[in-house]
Design a protein around this motif. Structure first.
Motif, PDB file in Angstrom:
ATOM      1  N   SER A  42      11.468  -1.917  15.096  1.00 24.69           N
ATOM      2  CA  SER A  42      11.143  -0.795  15.983  1.00 24.69           C
ATOM      3  C   SER A  42      11.357   0.522  15.257  1.00 24.69           C
ATOM      4  CB  SER A  42      12.008  -0.851  17.247  1.00 24.69           C
ATOM      5  OG  SER A  42      11.717  -1.981  18.030  1.00 24.69           O
ATOM      6  N   VAL A  43      12.444   0.596  14.499  1.00 27.20           N
ATOM      7  CA  VAL A  43      12.722   1.793  13.694  1.00 27.20           C
ATOM      8  C   VAL A  43      11.679   1.929  12.589  1.00 27.20           C
ATOM      9  CG1 VAL A  43      14.382   2.890  12.146  1.00 27.20           C
ATOM     10  CG2 VAL A  43      15.185   1.734  14.212  1.00 27.20           C
ATOM     11  N   THR A  44      11.310   0.815  11.972  1.00 32.97           N
ATOM     12  CA  THR A  44      10.304   0.834  10.912  1.00 32.97           C
ATOM     13  C   THR A  44       8.985   1.402  11.425  1.00 32.97           C
ATOM     14  OG1 THR A  44      11.295  -1.121   9.874  1.00 32.97           O
ATOM     15  CG2 THR A  44       9.042  -0.597   9.260  1.00 32.97           C
ATOM     16  N   LEU A  45       8.557   0.954  12.592  1.00 34.27           N
ATOM     17  CA  LEU A  45       7.316   1.444  13.177  1.00 34.27           C
ATOM     18  C   LEU A  45       7.403   2.933  13.473  1.00 34.27           C
ATOM     19  CD1 LEU A  45       4.505   1.056  14.397  1.00 34.27           C
ATOM     20  CD2 LEU A  45       5.597   0.273  16.508  1.00 34.27           C
ATOM     21  N   ALA A  46       8.531   3.375  14.002  1.00 36.80           N
ATOM     22  CA  ALA A  46       8.701   4.791  14.323  1.00 36.80           C
ATOM     23  C   ALA A  46       8.667   5.646  13.056  1.00 36.80           C
ATOM     24  CB  ALA A  46      10.017   4.999  15.066  1.00 36.80           C
ATOM     25  N   LEU A  47       9.319   5.195  11.995  1.00 38.64           N
ATOM     26  CA  LEU A  47       9.327   5.937  10.732  1.00 38.64           C
ATOM     27  C   LEU A  47       7.940   5.962  10.102  1.00 38.64           C
ATOM     28  CD1 LEU A  47      12.689   4.714   9.158  1.00 38.64           C
ATOM     29  CD2 LEU A  47      12.204   6.971  10.096  1.00 38.64           C
ATOM     30  N   PHE A  48       7.217   4.837  10.202  1.00 31.01           N
ATOM     31  CA  PHE A  48       5.858   4.797   9.655  1.00 31.01           C
ATOM     32  C   PHE A  48       4.972   5.813  10.352  1.00 31.01           C
ATOM     33  CE2 PHE A  48       1.497   3.265   9.816  1.00 31.01           C
ATOM     34  CZ  PHE A  48       1.212   3.087   8.467  1.00 31.01           C
ATOM     35  N   LYS A  49       5.037   5.856  11.665  1.00 29.91           N
ATOM     36  CA  LYS A  49       4.213   6.795  12.429  1.00 29.91           C
ATOM     37  C   LYS A  49       4.579   8.238  12.096  1.00 29.91           C
ATOM     38  CE  LYS A  49       3.453   5.814  16.765  1.00 29.91           C
ATOM     39  NZ  LYS A  49       3.699   5.414  18.172  1.00 29.91           N
ATOM     40  N   GLU A  50       5.845   8.485  11.808  1.00 28.59           N
ATOM     41  CA  GLU A  50       6.290   9.842  11.492  1.00 28.59           C
ATOM     42  C   GLU A  50       5.897  10.258  10.085  1.00 28.59           C
ATOM     43  OE1 GLU A  50       8.050  13.524  12.135  1.00 28.59           O
ATOM     44  OE2 GLU A  50       7.716  11.886  13.576  1.00 28.59           O
ATOM     45  N   GLY A  51       5.956   9.322   9.137  1.00 27.30           N
ATOM     46  CA  GLY A  51       5.769   9.695   7.743  1.00 27.30           C
ATOM     47  C   GLY A  51       4.406   9.413   7.143  1.00 27.30           C
ATOM     48  N   TRP A  52       3.648   8.477   7.738  1.00 26.37           N
ATOM     49  CA  TRP A  52       2.416   8.046   7.096  1.00 26.37           C
ATOM     50  C   TRP A  52       1.159   8.261   7.919  1.00 26.37           C
ATOM     51  CZ3 TRP A  52       2.354   6.815   2.079  1.00 26.37           C
ATOM     52  CH2 TRP A  52       3.573   6.471   1.475  1.00 26.37           C
ATOM     53  N   VAL A  53       1.317   8.513   9.197  1.00 26.22           N
ATOM     54  CA  VAL A  53       0.153   8.695  10.068  1.00 26.22           C
ATOM     55  C   VAL A  53      -0.226  10.171  10.098  1.00 26.22           C
ATOM     56  CG1 VAL A  53      -0.743   8.438  12.415  1.00 26.22           C
ATOM     57  CG2 VAL A  53       0.813   6.723  11.475  1.00 26.22           C
ATOM     58  N   PRO A  54      -1.505  10.515   9.909  1.00 22.30           N
ATOM     59  CA  PRO A  54      -1.930  11.925   9.930  1.00 22.30           C
ATOM     60  C   PRO A  54      -1.487  12.632  11.204  1.00 22.30           C
ATOM     61  CG  PRO A  54      -3.719  10.509   9.211  1.00 22.30           C
ATOM     62  CD  PRO A  54      -2.613   9.601   9.661  1.00 22.30           C
ATOM     63  N   GLU A  55      -1.061  13.897  11.068  1.00 18.53           N
ATOM     64  CA  GLU A  55      -0.545  14.653  12.201  1.00 18.53           C
ATOM     65  C   GLU A  55      -1.592  14.867  13.282  1.00 18.53           C
ATOM     66  OE1 GLU A  55       1.171  18.268  10.914  1.00 18.53           O
ATOM     67  OE2 GLU A  55       2.787  17.327   9.776  1.00 18.53           O
ATOM     68  N   ASN A  56      -2.856  15.002  12.883  1.00 19.13           N
ATOM     69  CA  ASN A  56      -3.911  15.299  13.859  1.00 19.13           C
ATOM     70  C   ASN A  56      -4.483  14.042  14.497  1.00 19.13           C
ATOM     71  OD1 ASN A  56      -5.213  14.265  11.684  1.00 19.13           O
ATOM     72  ND2 ASN A  56      -6.769  15.866  11.520  1.00 19.13           N
ATOM     73  N   LYS A  57      -3.873  12.894  14.232  1.00 20.78           N
ATOM     74  CA  LYS A  57      -4.371  11.646  14.790  1.00 20.78           C
ATOM     75  C   LYS A  57      -3.865  11.510  16.220  1.00 20.78           C
ATOM     76  CE  LYS A  57      -3.909   6.657  14.274  1.00 20.78           C
ATOM     77  NZ  LYS A  57      -2.985   6.454  15.381  1.00 20.78           N
ATOM     78  N   ILE A  58      -4.785  11.514  17.155  1.00 20.98           N
ATOM     79  CA  ILE A  58      -4.444  11.323  18.562  1.00 20.98           C
ATOM     80  C   ILE A  58      -5.194  10.104  19.052  1.00 20.98           C
ATOM     81  CG2 ILE A  58      -4.509  12.299  20.881  1.00 20.98           C
ATOM     82  CD1 ILE A  58      -4.502  15.052  19.613  1.00 20.98           C
ATOM     83  N   THR A 108       0.817  -1.213   0.000  1.00 18.19           N
ATOM     84  CA  THR A 108       0.000   0.000   0.000  1.00 18.19           C
ATOM     85  C   THR A 108       0.847   1.259   0.000  1.00 18.19           C
ATOM     86  OG1 THR A 108      -1.815  -1.126   1.129  1.00 18.19           O
ATOM     87  CG2 THR A 108      -1.766   1.283   1.275  1.00 18.19           C
ATOM     88  N   THR A 109       1.800   1.331   0.904  1.00 17.66           N
ATOM     89  CA  THR A 109       2.615   2.545   0.999  1.00 17.66           C
ATOM     90  C   THR A 109       3.490   2.737  -0.233  1.00 17.66           C
ATOM     91  OG1 THR A 109       4.288   1.300   2.251  1.00 17.66           O
ATOM     92  CG2 THR A 109       2.654   2.525   3.515  1.00 17.66           C
ATOM     93  N   ASN A 110       3.858   1.651  -0.898  1.00 19.74           N
ATOM     94  CA  ASN A 110       4.693   1.766  -2.088  1.00 19.74           C
ATOM     95  C   ASN A 110       3.941   2.367  -3.271  1.00 19.74           C
ATOM     96  OD1 ASN A 110       7.256   1.267  -3.370  1.00 19.74           O
ATOM     97  ND2 ASN A 110       6.285  -0.405  -4.505  1.00 19.74           N
ATOM     98  N   GLN A 111       2.606   2.340  -3.211  1.00 18.78           N
ATOM     99  CA  GLN A 111       1.790   2.866  -4.302  1.00 18.78           C
ATOM    100  C   GLN A 111       1.145   4.201  -3.959  1.00 18.78           C
ATOM    101  OE1 GLN A 111      -1.041  -0.197  -5.241  1.00 18.78           O
ATOM    102  NE2 GLN A 111       0.520  -1.722  -5.741  1.00 18.78           N
ATOM    103  N   SER A 112       1.488   4.762  -2.809  1.00 12.68           N
ATOM    104  CA  SER A 112       0.856   6.000  -2.364  1.00 12.68           C
ATOM    105  C   SER A 112       1.895   7.064  -2.077  1.00 12.68           C
ATOM    106  CB  SER A 112       0.018   5.747  -1.101  1.00 12.68           C
ATOM    107  OG  SER A 112      -0.539   6.939  -0.622  1.00 12.68           O
ATOM    108  N   ASN A 113       1.555   8.305  -2.422  1.00 10.22           N
ATOM    109  CA  ASN A 113       2.438   9.433  -2.148  1.00 10.22           C
ATOM    110  C   ASN A 113       1.854  10.353  -1.087  1.00 10.22           C
ATOM    111  OD1 ASN A 113       4.369   8.708  -4.150  1.00 10.22           O
ATOM    112  ND2 ASN A 113       3.026   9.562  -5.737  1.00 10.22           N
ATOM    113  N   ASN A 114       0.696  10.010  -0.568  1.00  9.20           N
ATOM    114  CA  ASN A 114      -0.003  10.874   0.373  1.00  9.20           C
ATOM    115  C   ASN A 114      -0.081  10.230   1.747  1.00  9.20           C
ATOM    116  OD1 ASN A 114      -0.673  12.740  -1.730  1.00  9.20           O
ATOM    117  ND2 ASN A 114      -2.279  11.310  -2.384  1.00  9.20           N
ATOM    118  N   VAL A 115      -0.454  11.049   2.722  1.00  5.81           N
ATOM    119  CA  VAL A 115      -0.702  10.527   4.058  1.00  5.81           C
ATOM    120  C   VAL A 115      -1.892   9.576   3.998  1.00  5.81           C
ATOM    121  CG1 VAL A 115      -1.406  11.129   6.400  1.00  5.81           C
ATOM    122  CG2 VAL A 115       0.252  12.551   5.192  1.00  5.81           C
TER     123      VAL A 115
END
Length: 247
Positions: free
Chosen positions: A98-114, A39-46
């Motif tokens: 662990s690094v993969t999860l951290a990078l995913f949350k930083e780059g792919w998860v919406p900023e306003n998601k709490i 999924t992430t490989n085919q998407s350029n958006n959040v």
């Protein structure tokens, strides 16, 4: 893991069981990683919030699977070579993911998601005043009511939009009065690859001590298991001495 299992004649039964569990968990982790990557490989958006939550759960599950495998290997005393060979690789994998999860949350998860707790609506189960609101047909409700023993009522009929749809129900009872005497047989009877709109396949487990290792295949989706309460429905696994209580 496969290479060790292929030459398993020299390994202890405890080691074989640990390796089989690790292989099963590794297959699940591979599927989770493949789905996330595709999924992430085919998407350029959040990603949409719901999808981001799913993938965050997948990547967290990968870490849990690896740690569970590592914990199982730590119980091996007679085959130290197997333990040492795999533990080193697993420890490296845990750091990597662990690094993969951290990078995913930083780059792919919406900023306003709490997300501080489970959401109170949508597809997650929502207990209200200690009860679980379920939407079921009169036929299914009658089966549940006839099987439920006296005690705390966990379920209620609701008409609002925040209910959980139940498509079918089976009863597990050791005395033979239900549909099945074992939990695994009830799981096997559930339909394969259902979707959310189909509703949950509800397995009600009457009181008793169920000495079985419960395993849910990945094609058995949207299952719900409810027991009669603490110290009433007890499930014990075969792979270790841990005991779980289904509430």
């Amino acid at each position: 893991m496969d290479s060790y299992l292929q030459g398993s004649s020299s390994l202890s039964q405890l080691t074989i069981r640990a390796l089989e569990d690790c292989r099963f968990l590794a297959d699940l982790s591979f599927e989770y990683l493949s789905n996330t990557y595709a999924t992430t490989n085919q998407s350029n958006n959040v990603l949409p919030t719901s999808q981001a939550e799913d993938f965050e759960t997948f990547l967290s599950a990968v870490l849990t699977n690896q740690q569970t495998c590592l914990d199982g290997l730590d119980t091996i005393a007679s085959d130290q070579r197997v333990k040492n060979d795999l533990s080193s690789s697993l420890s490296d994998d845990i750091k990597l993911h662990s690094v993969t999860l951290a990078l995913f949350k930083e780059g792919w998860v919406p900023e306003n998601k709490i997300r501080t707790s489970w959401p109170q609506n949508g597809r997650h189960l929502n207990f209200k005043n200690g009860r679980l609101p379920l939407k079921m047909s009169n036929k299914v409700r009658a089966i549940y009511d006839s099987a439920r023993h006296h005690g705390k009522k966990l379920l209620q009929t609701v008409t609002n939009e925040d209910n959980v749809v139940v498509s079918d129900i089976v009863i597990v009872s050791q005395d033979g009065s239900g549909n099945f005497t074992t939990i695994n047989n009830a799981i096997a009877a559930a339909p394969n690859n259902t979707v959310a709109s189909d509703g949950y396949f509800f397995i009600f487990i009457t009181k008793g001590v169920y000495q079985e290792y419960v395993s849910i295949p990945k094609n058995k989706k949207y299952l719900m298991m409810v027991g009669e309460g603490i110290n009433q429905t007890i499930i014990t696994g075969n792979h270790n001495e841990n005991t779980k209580q289904l509430q």
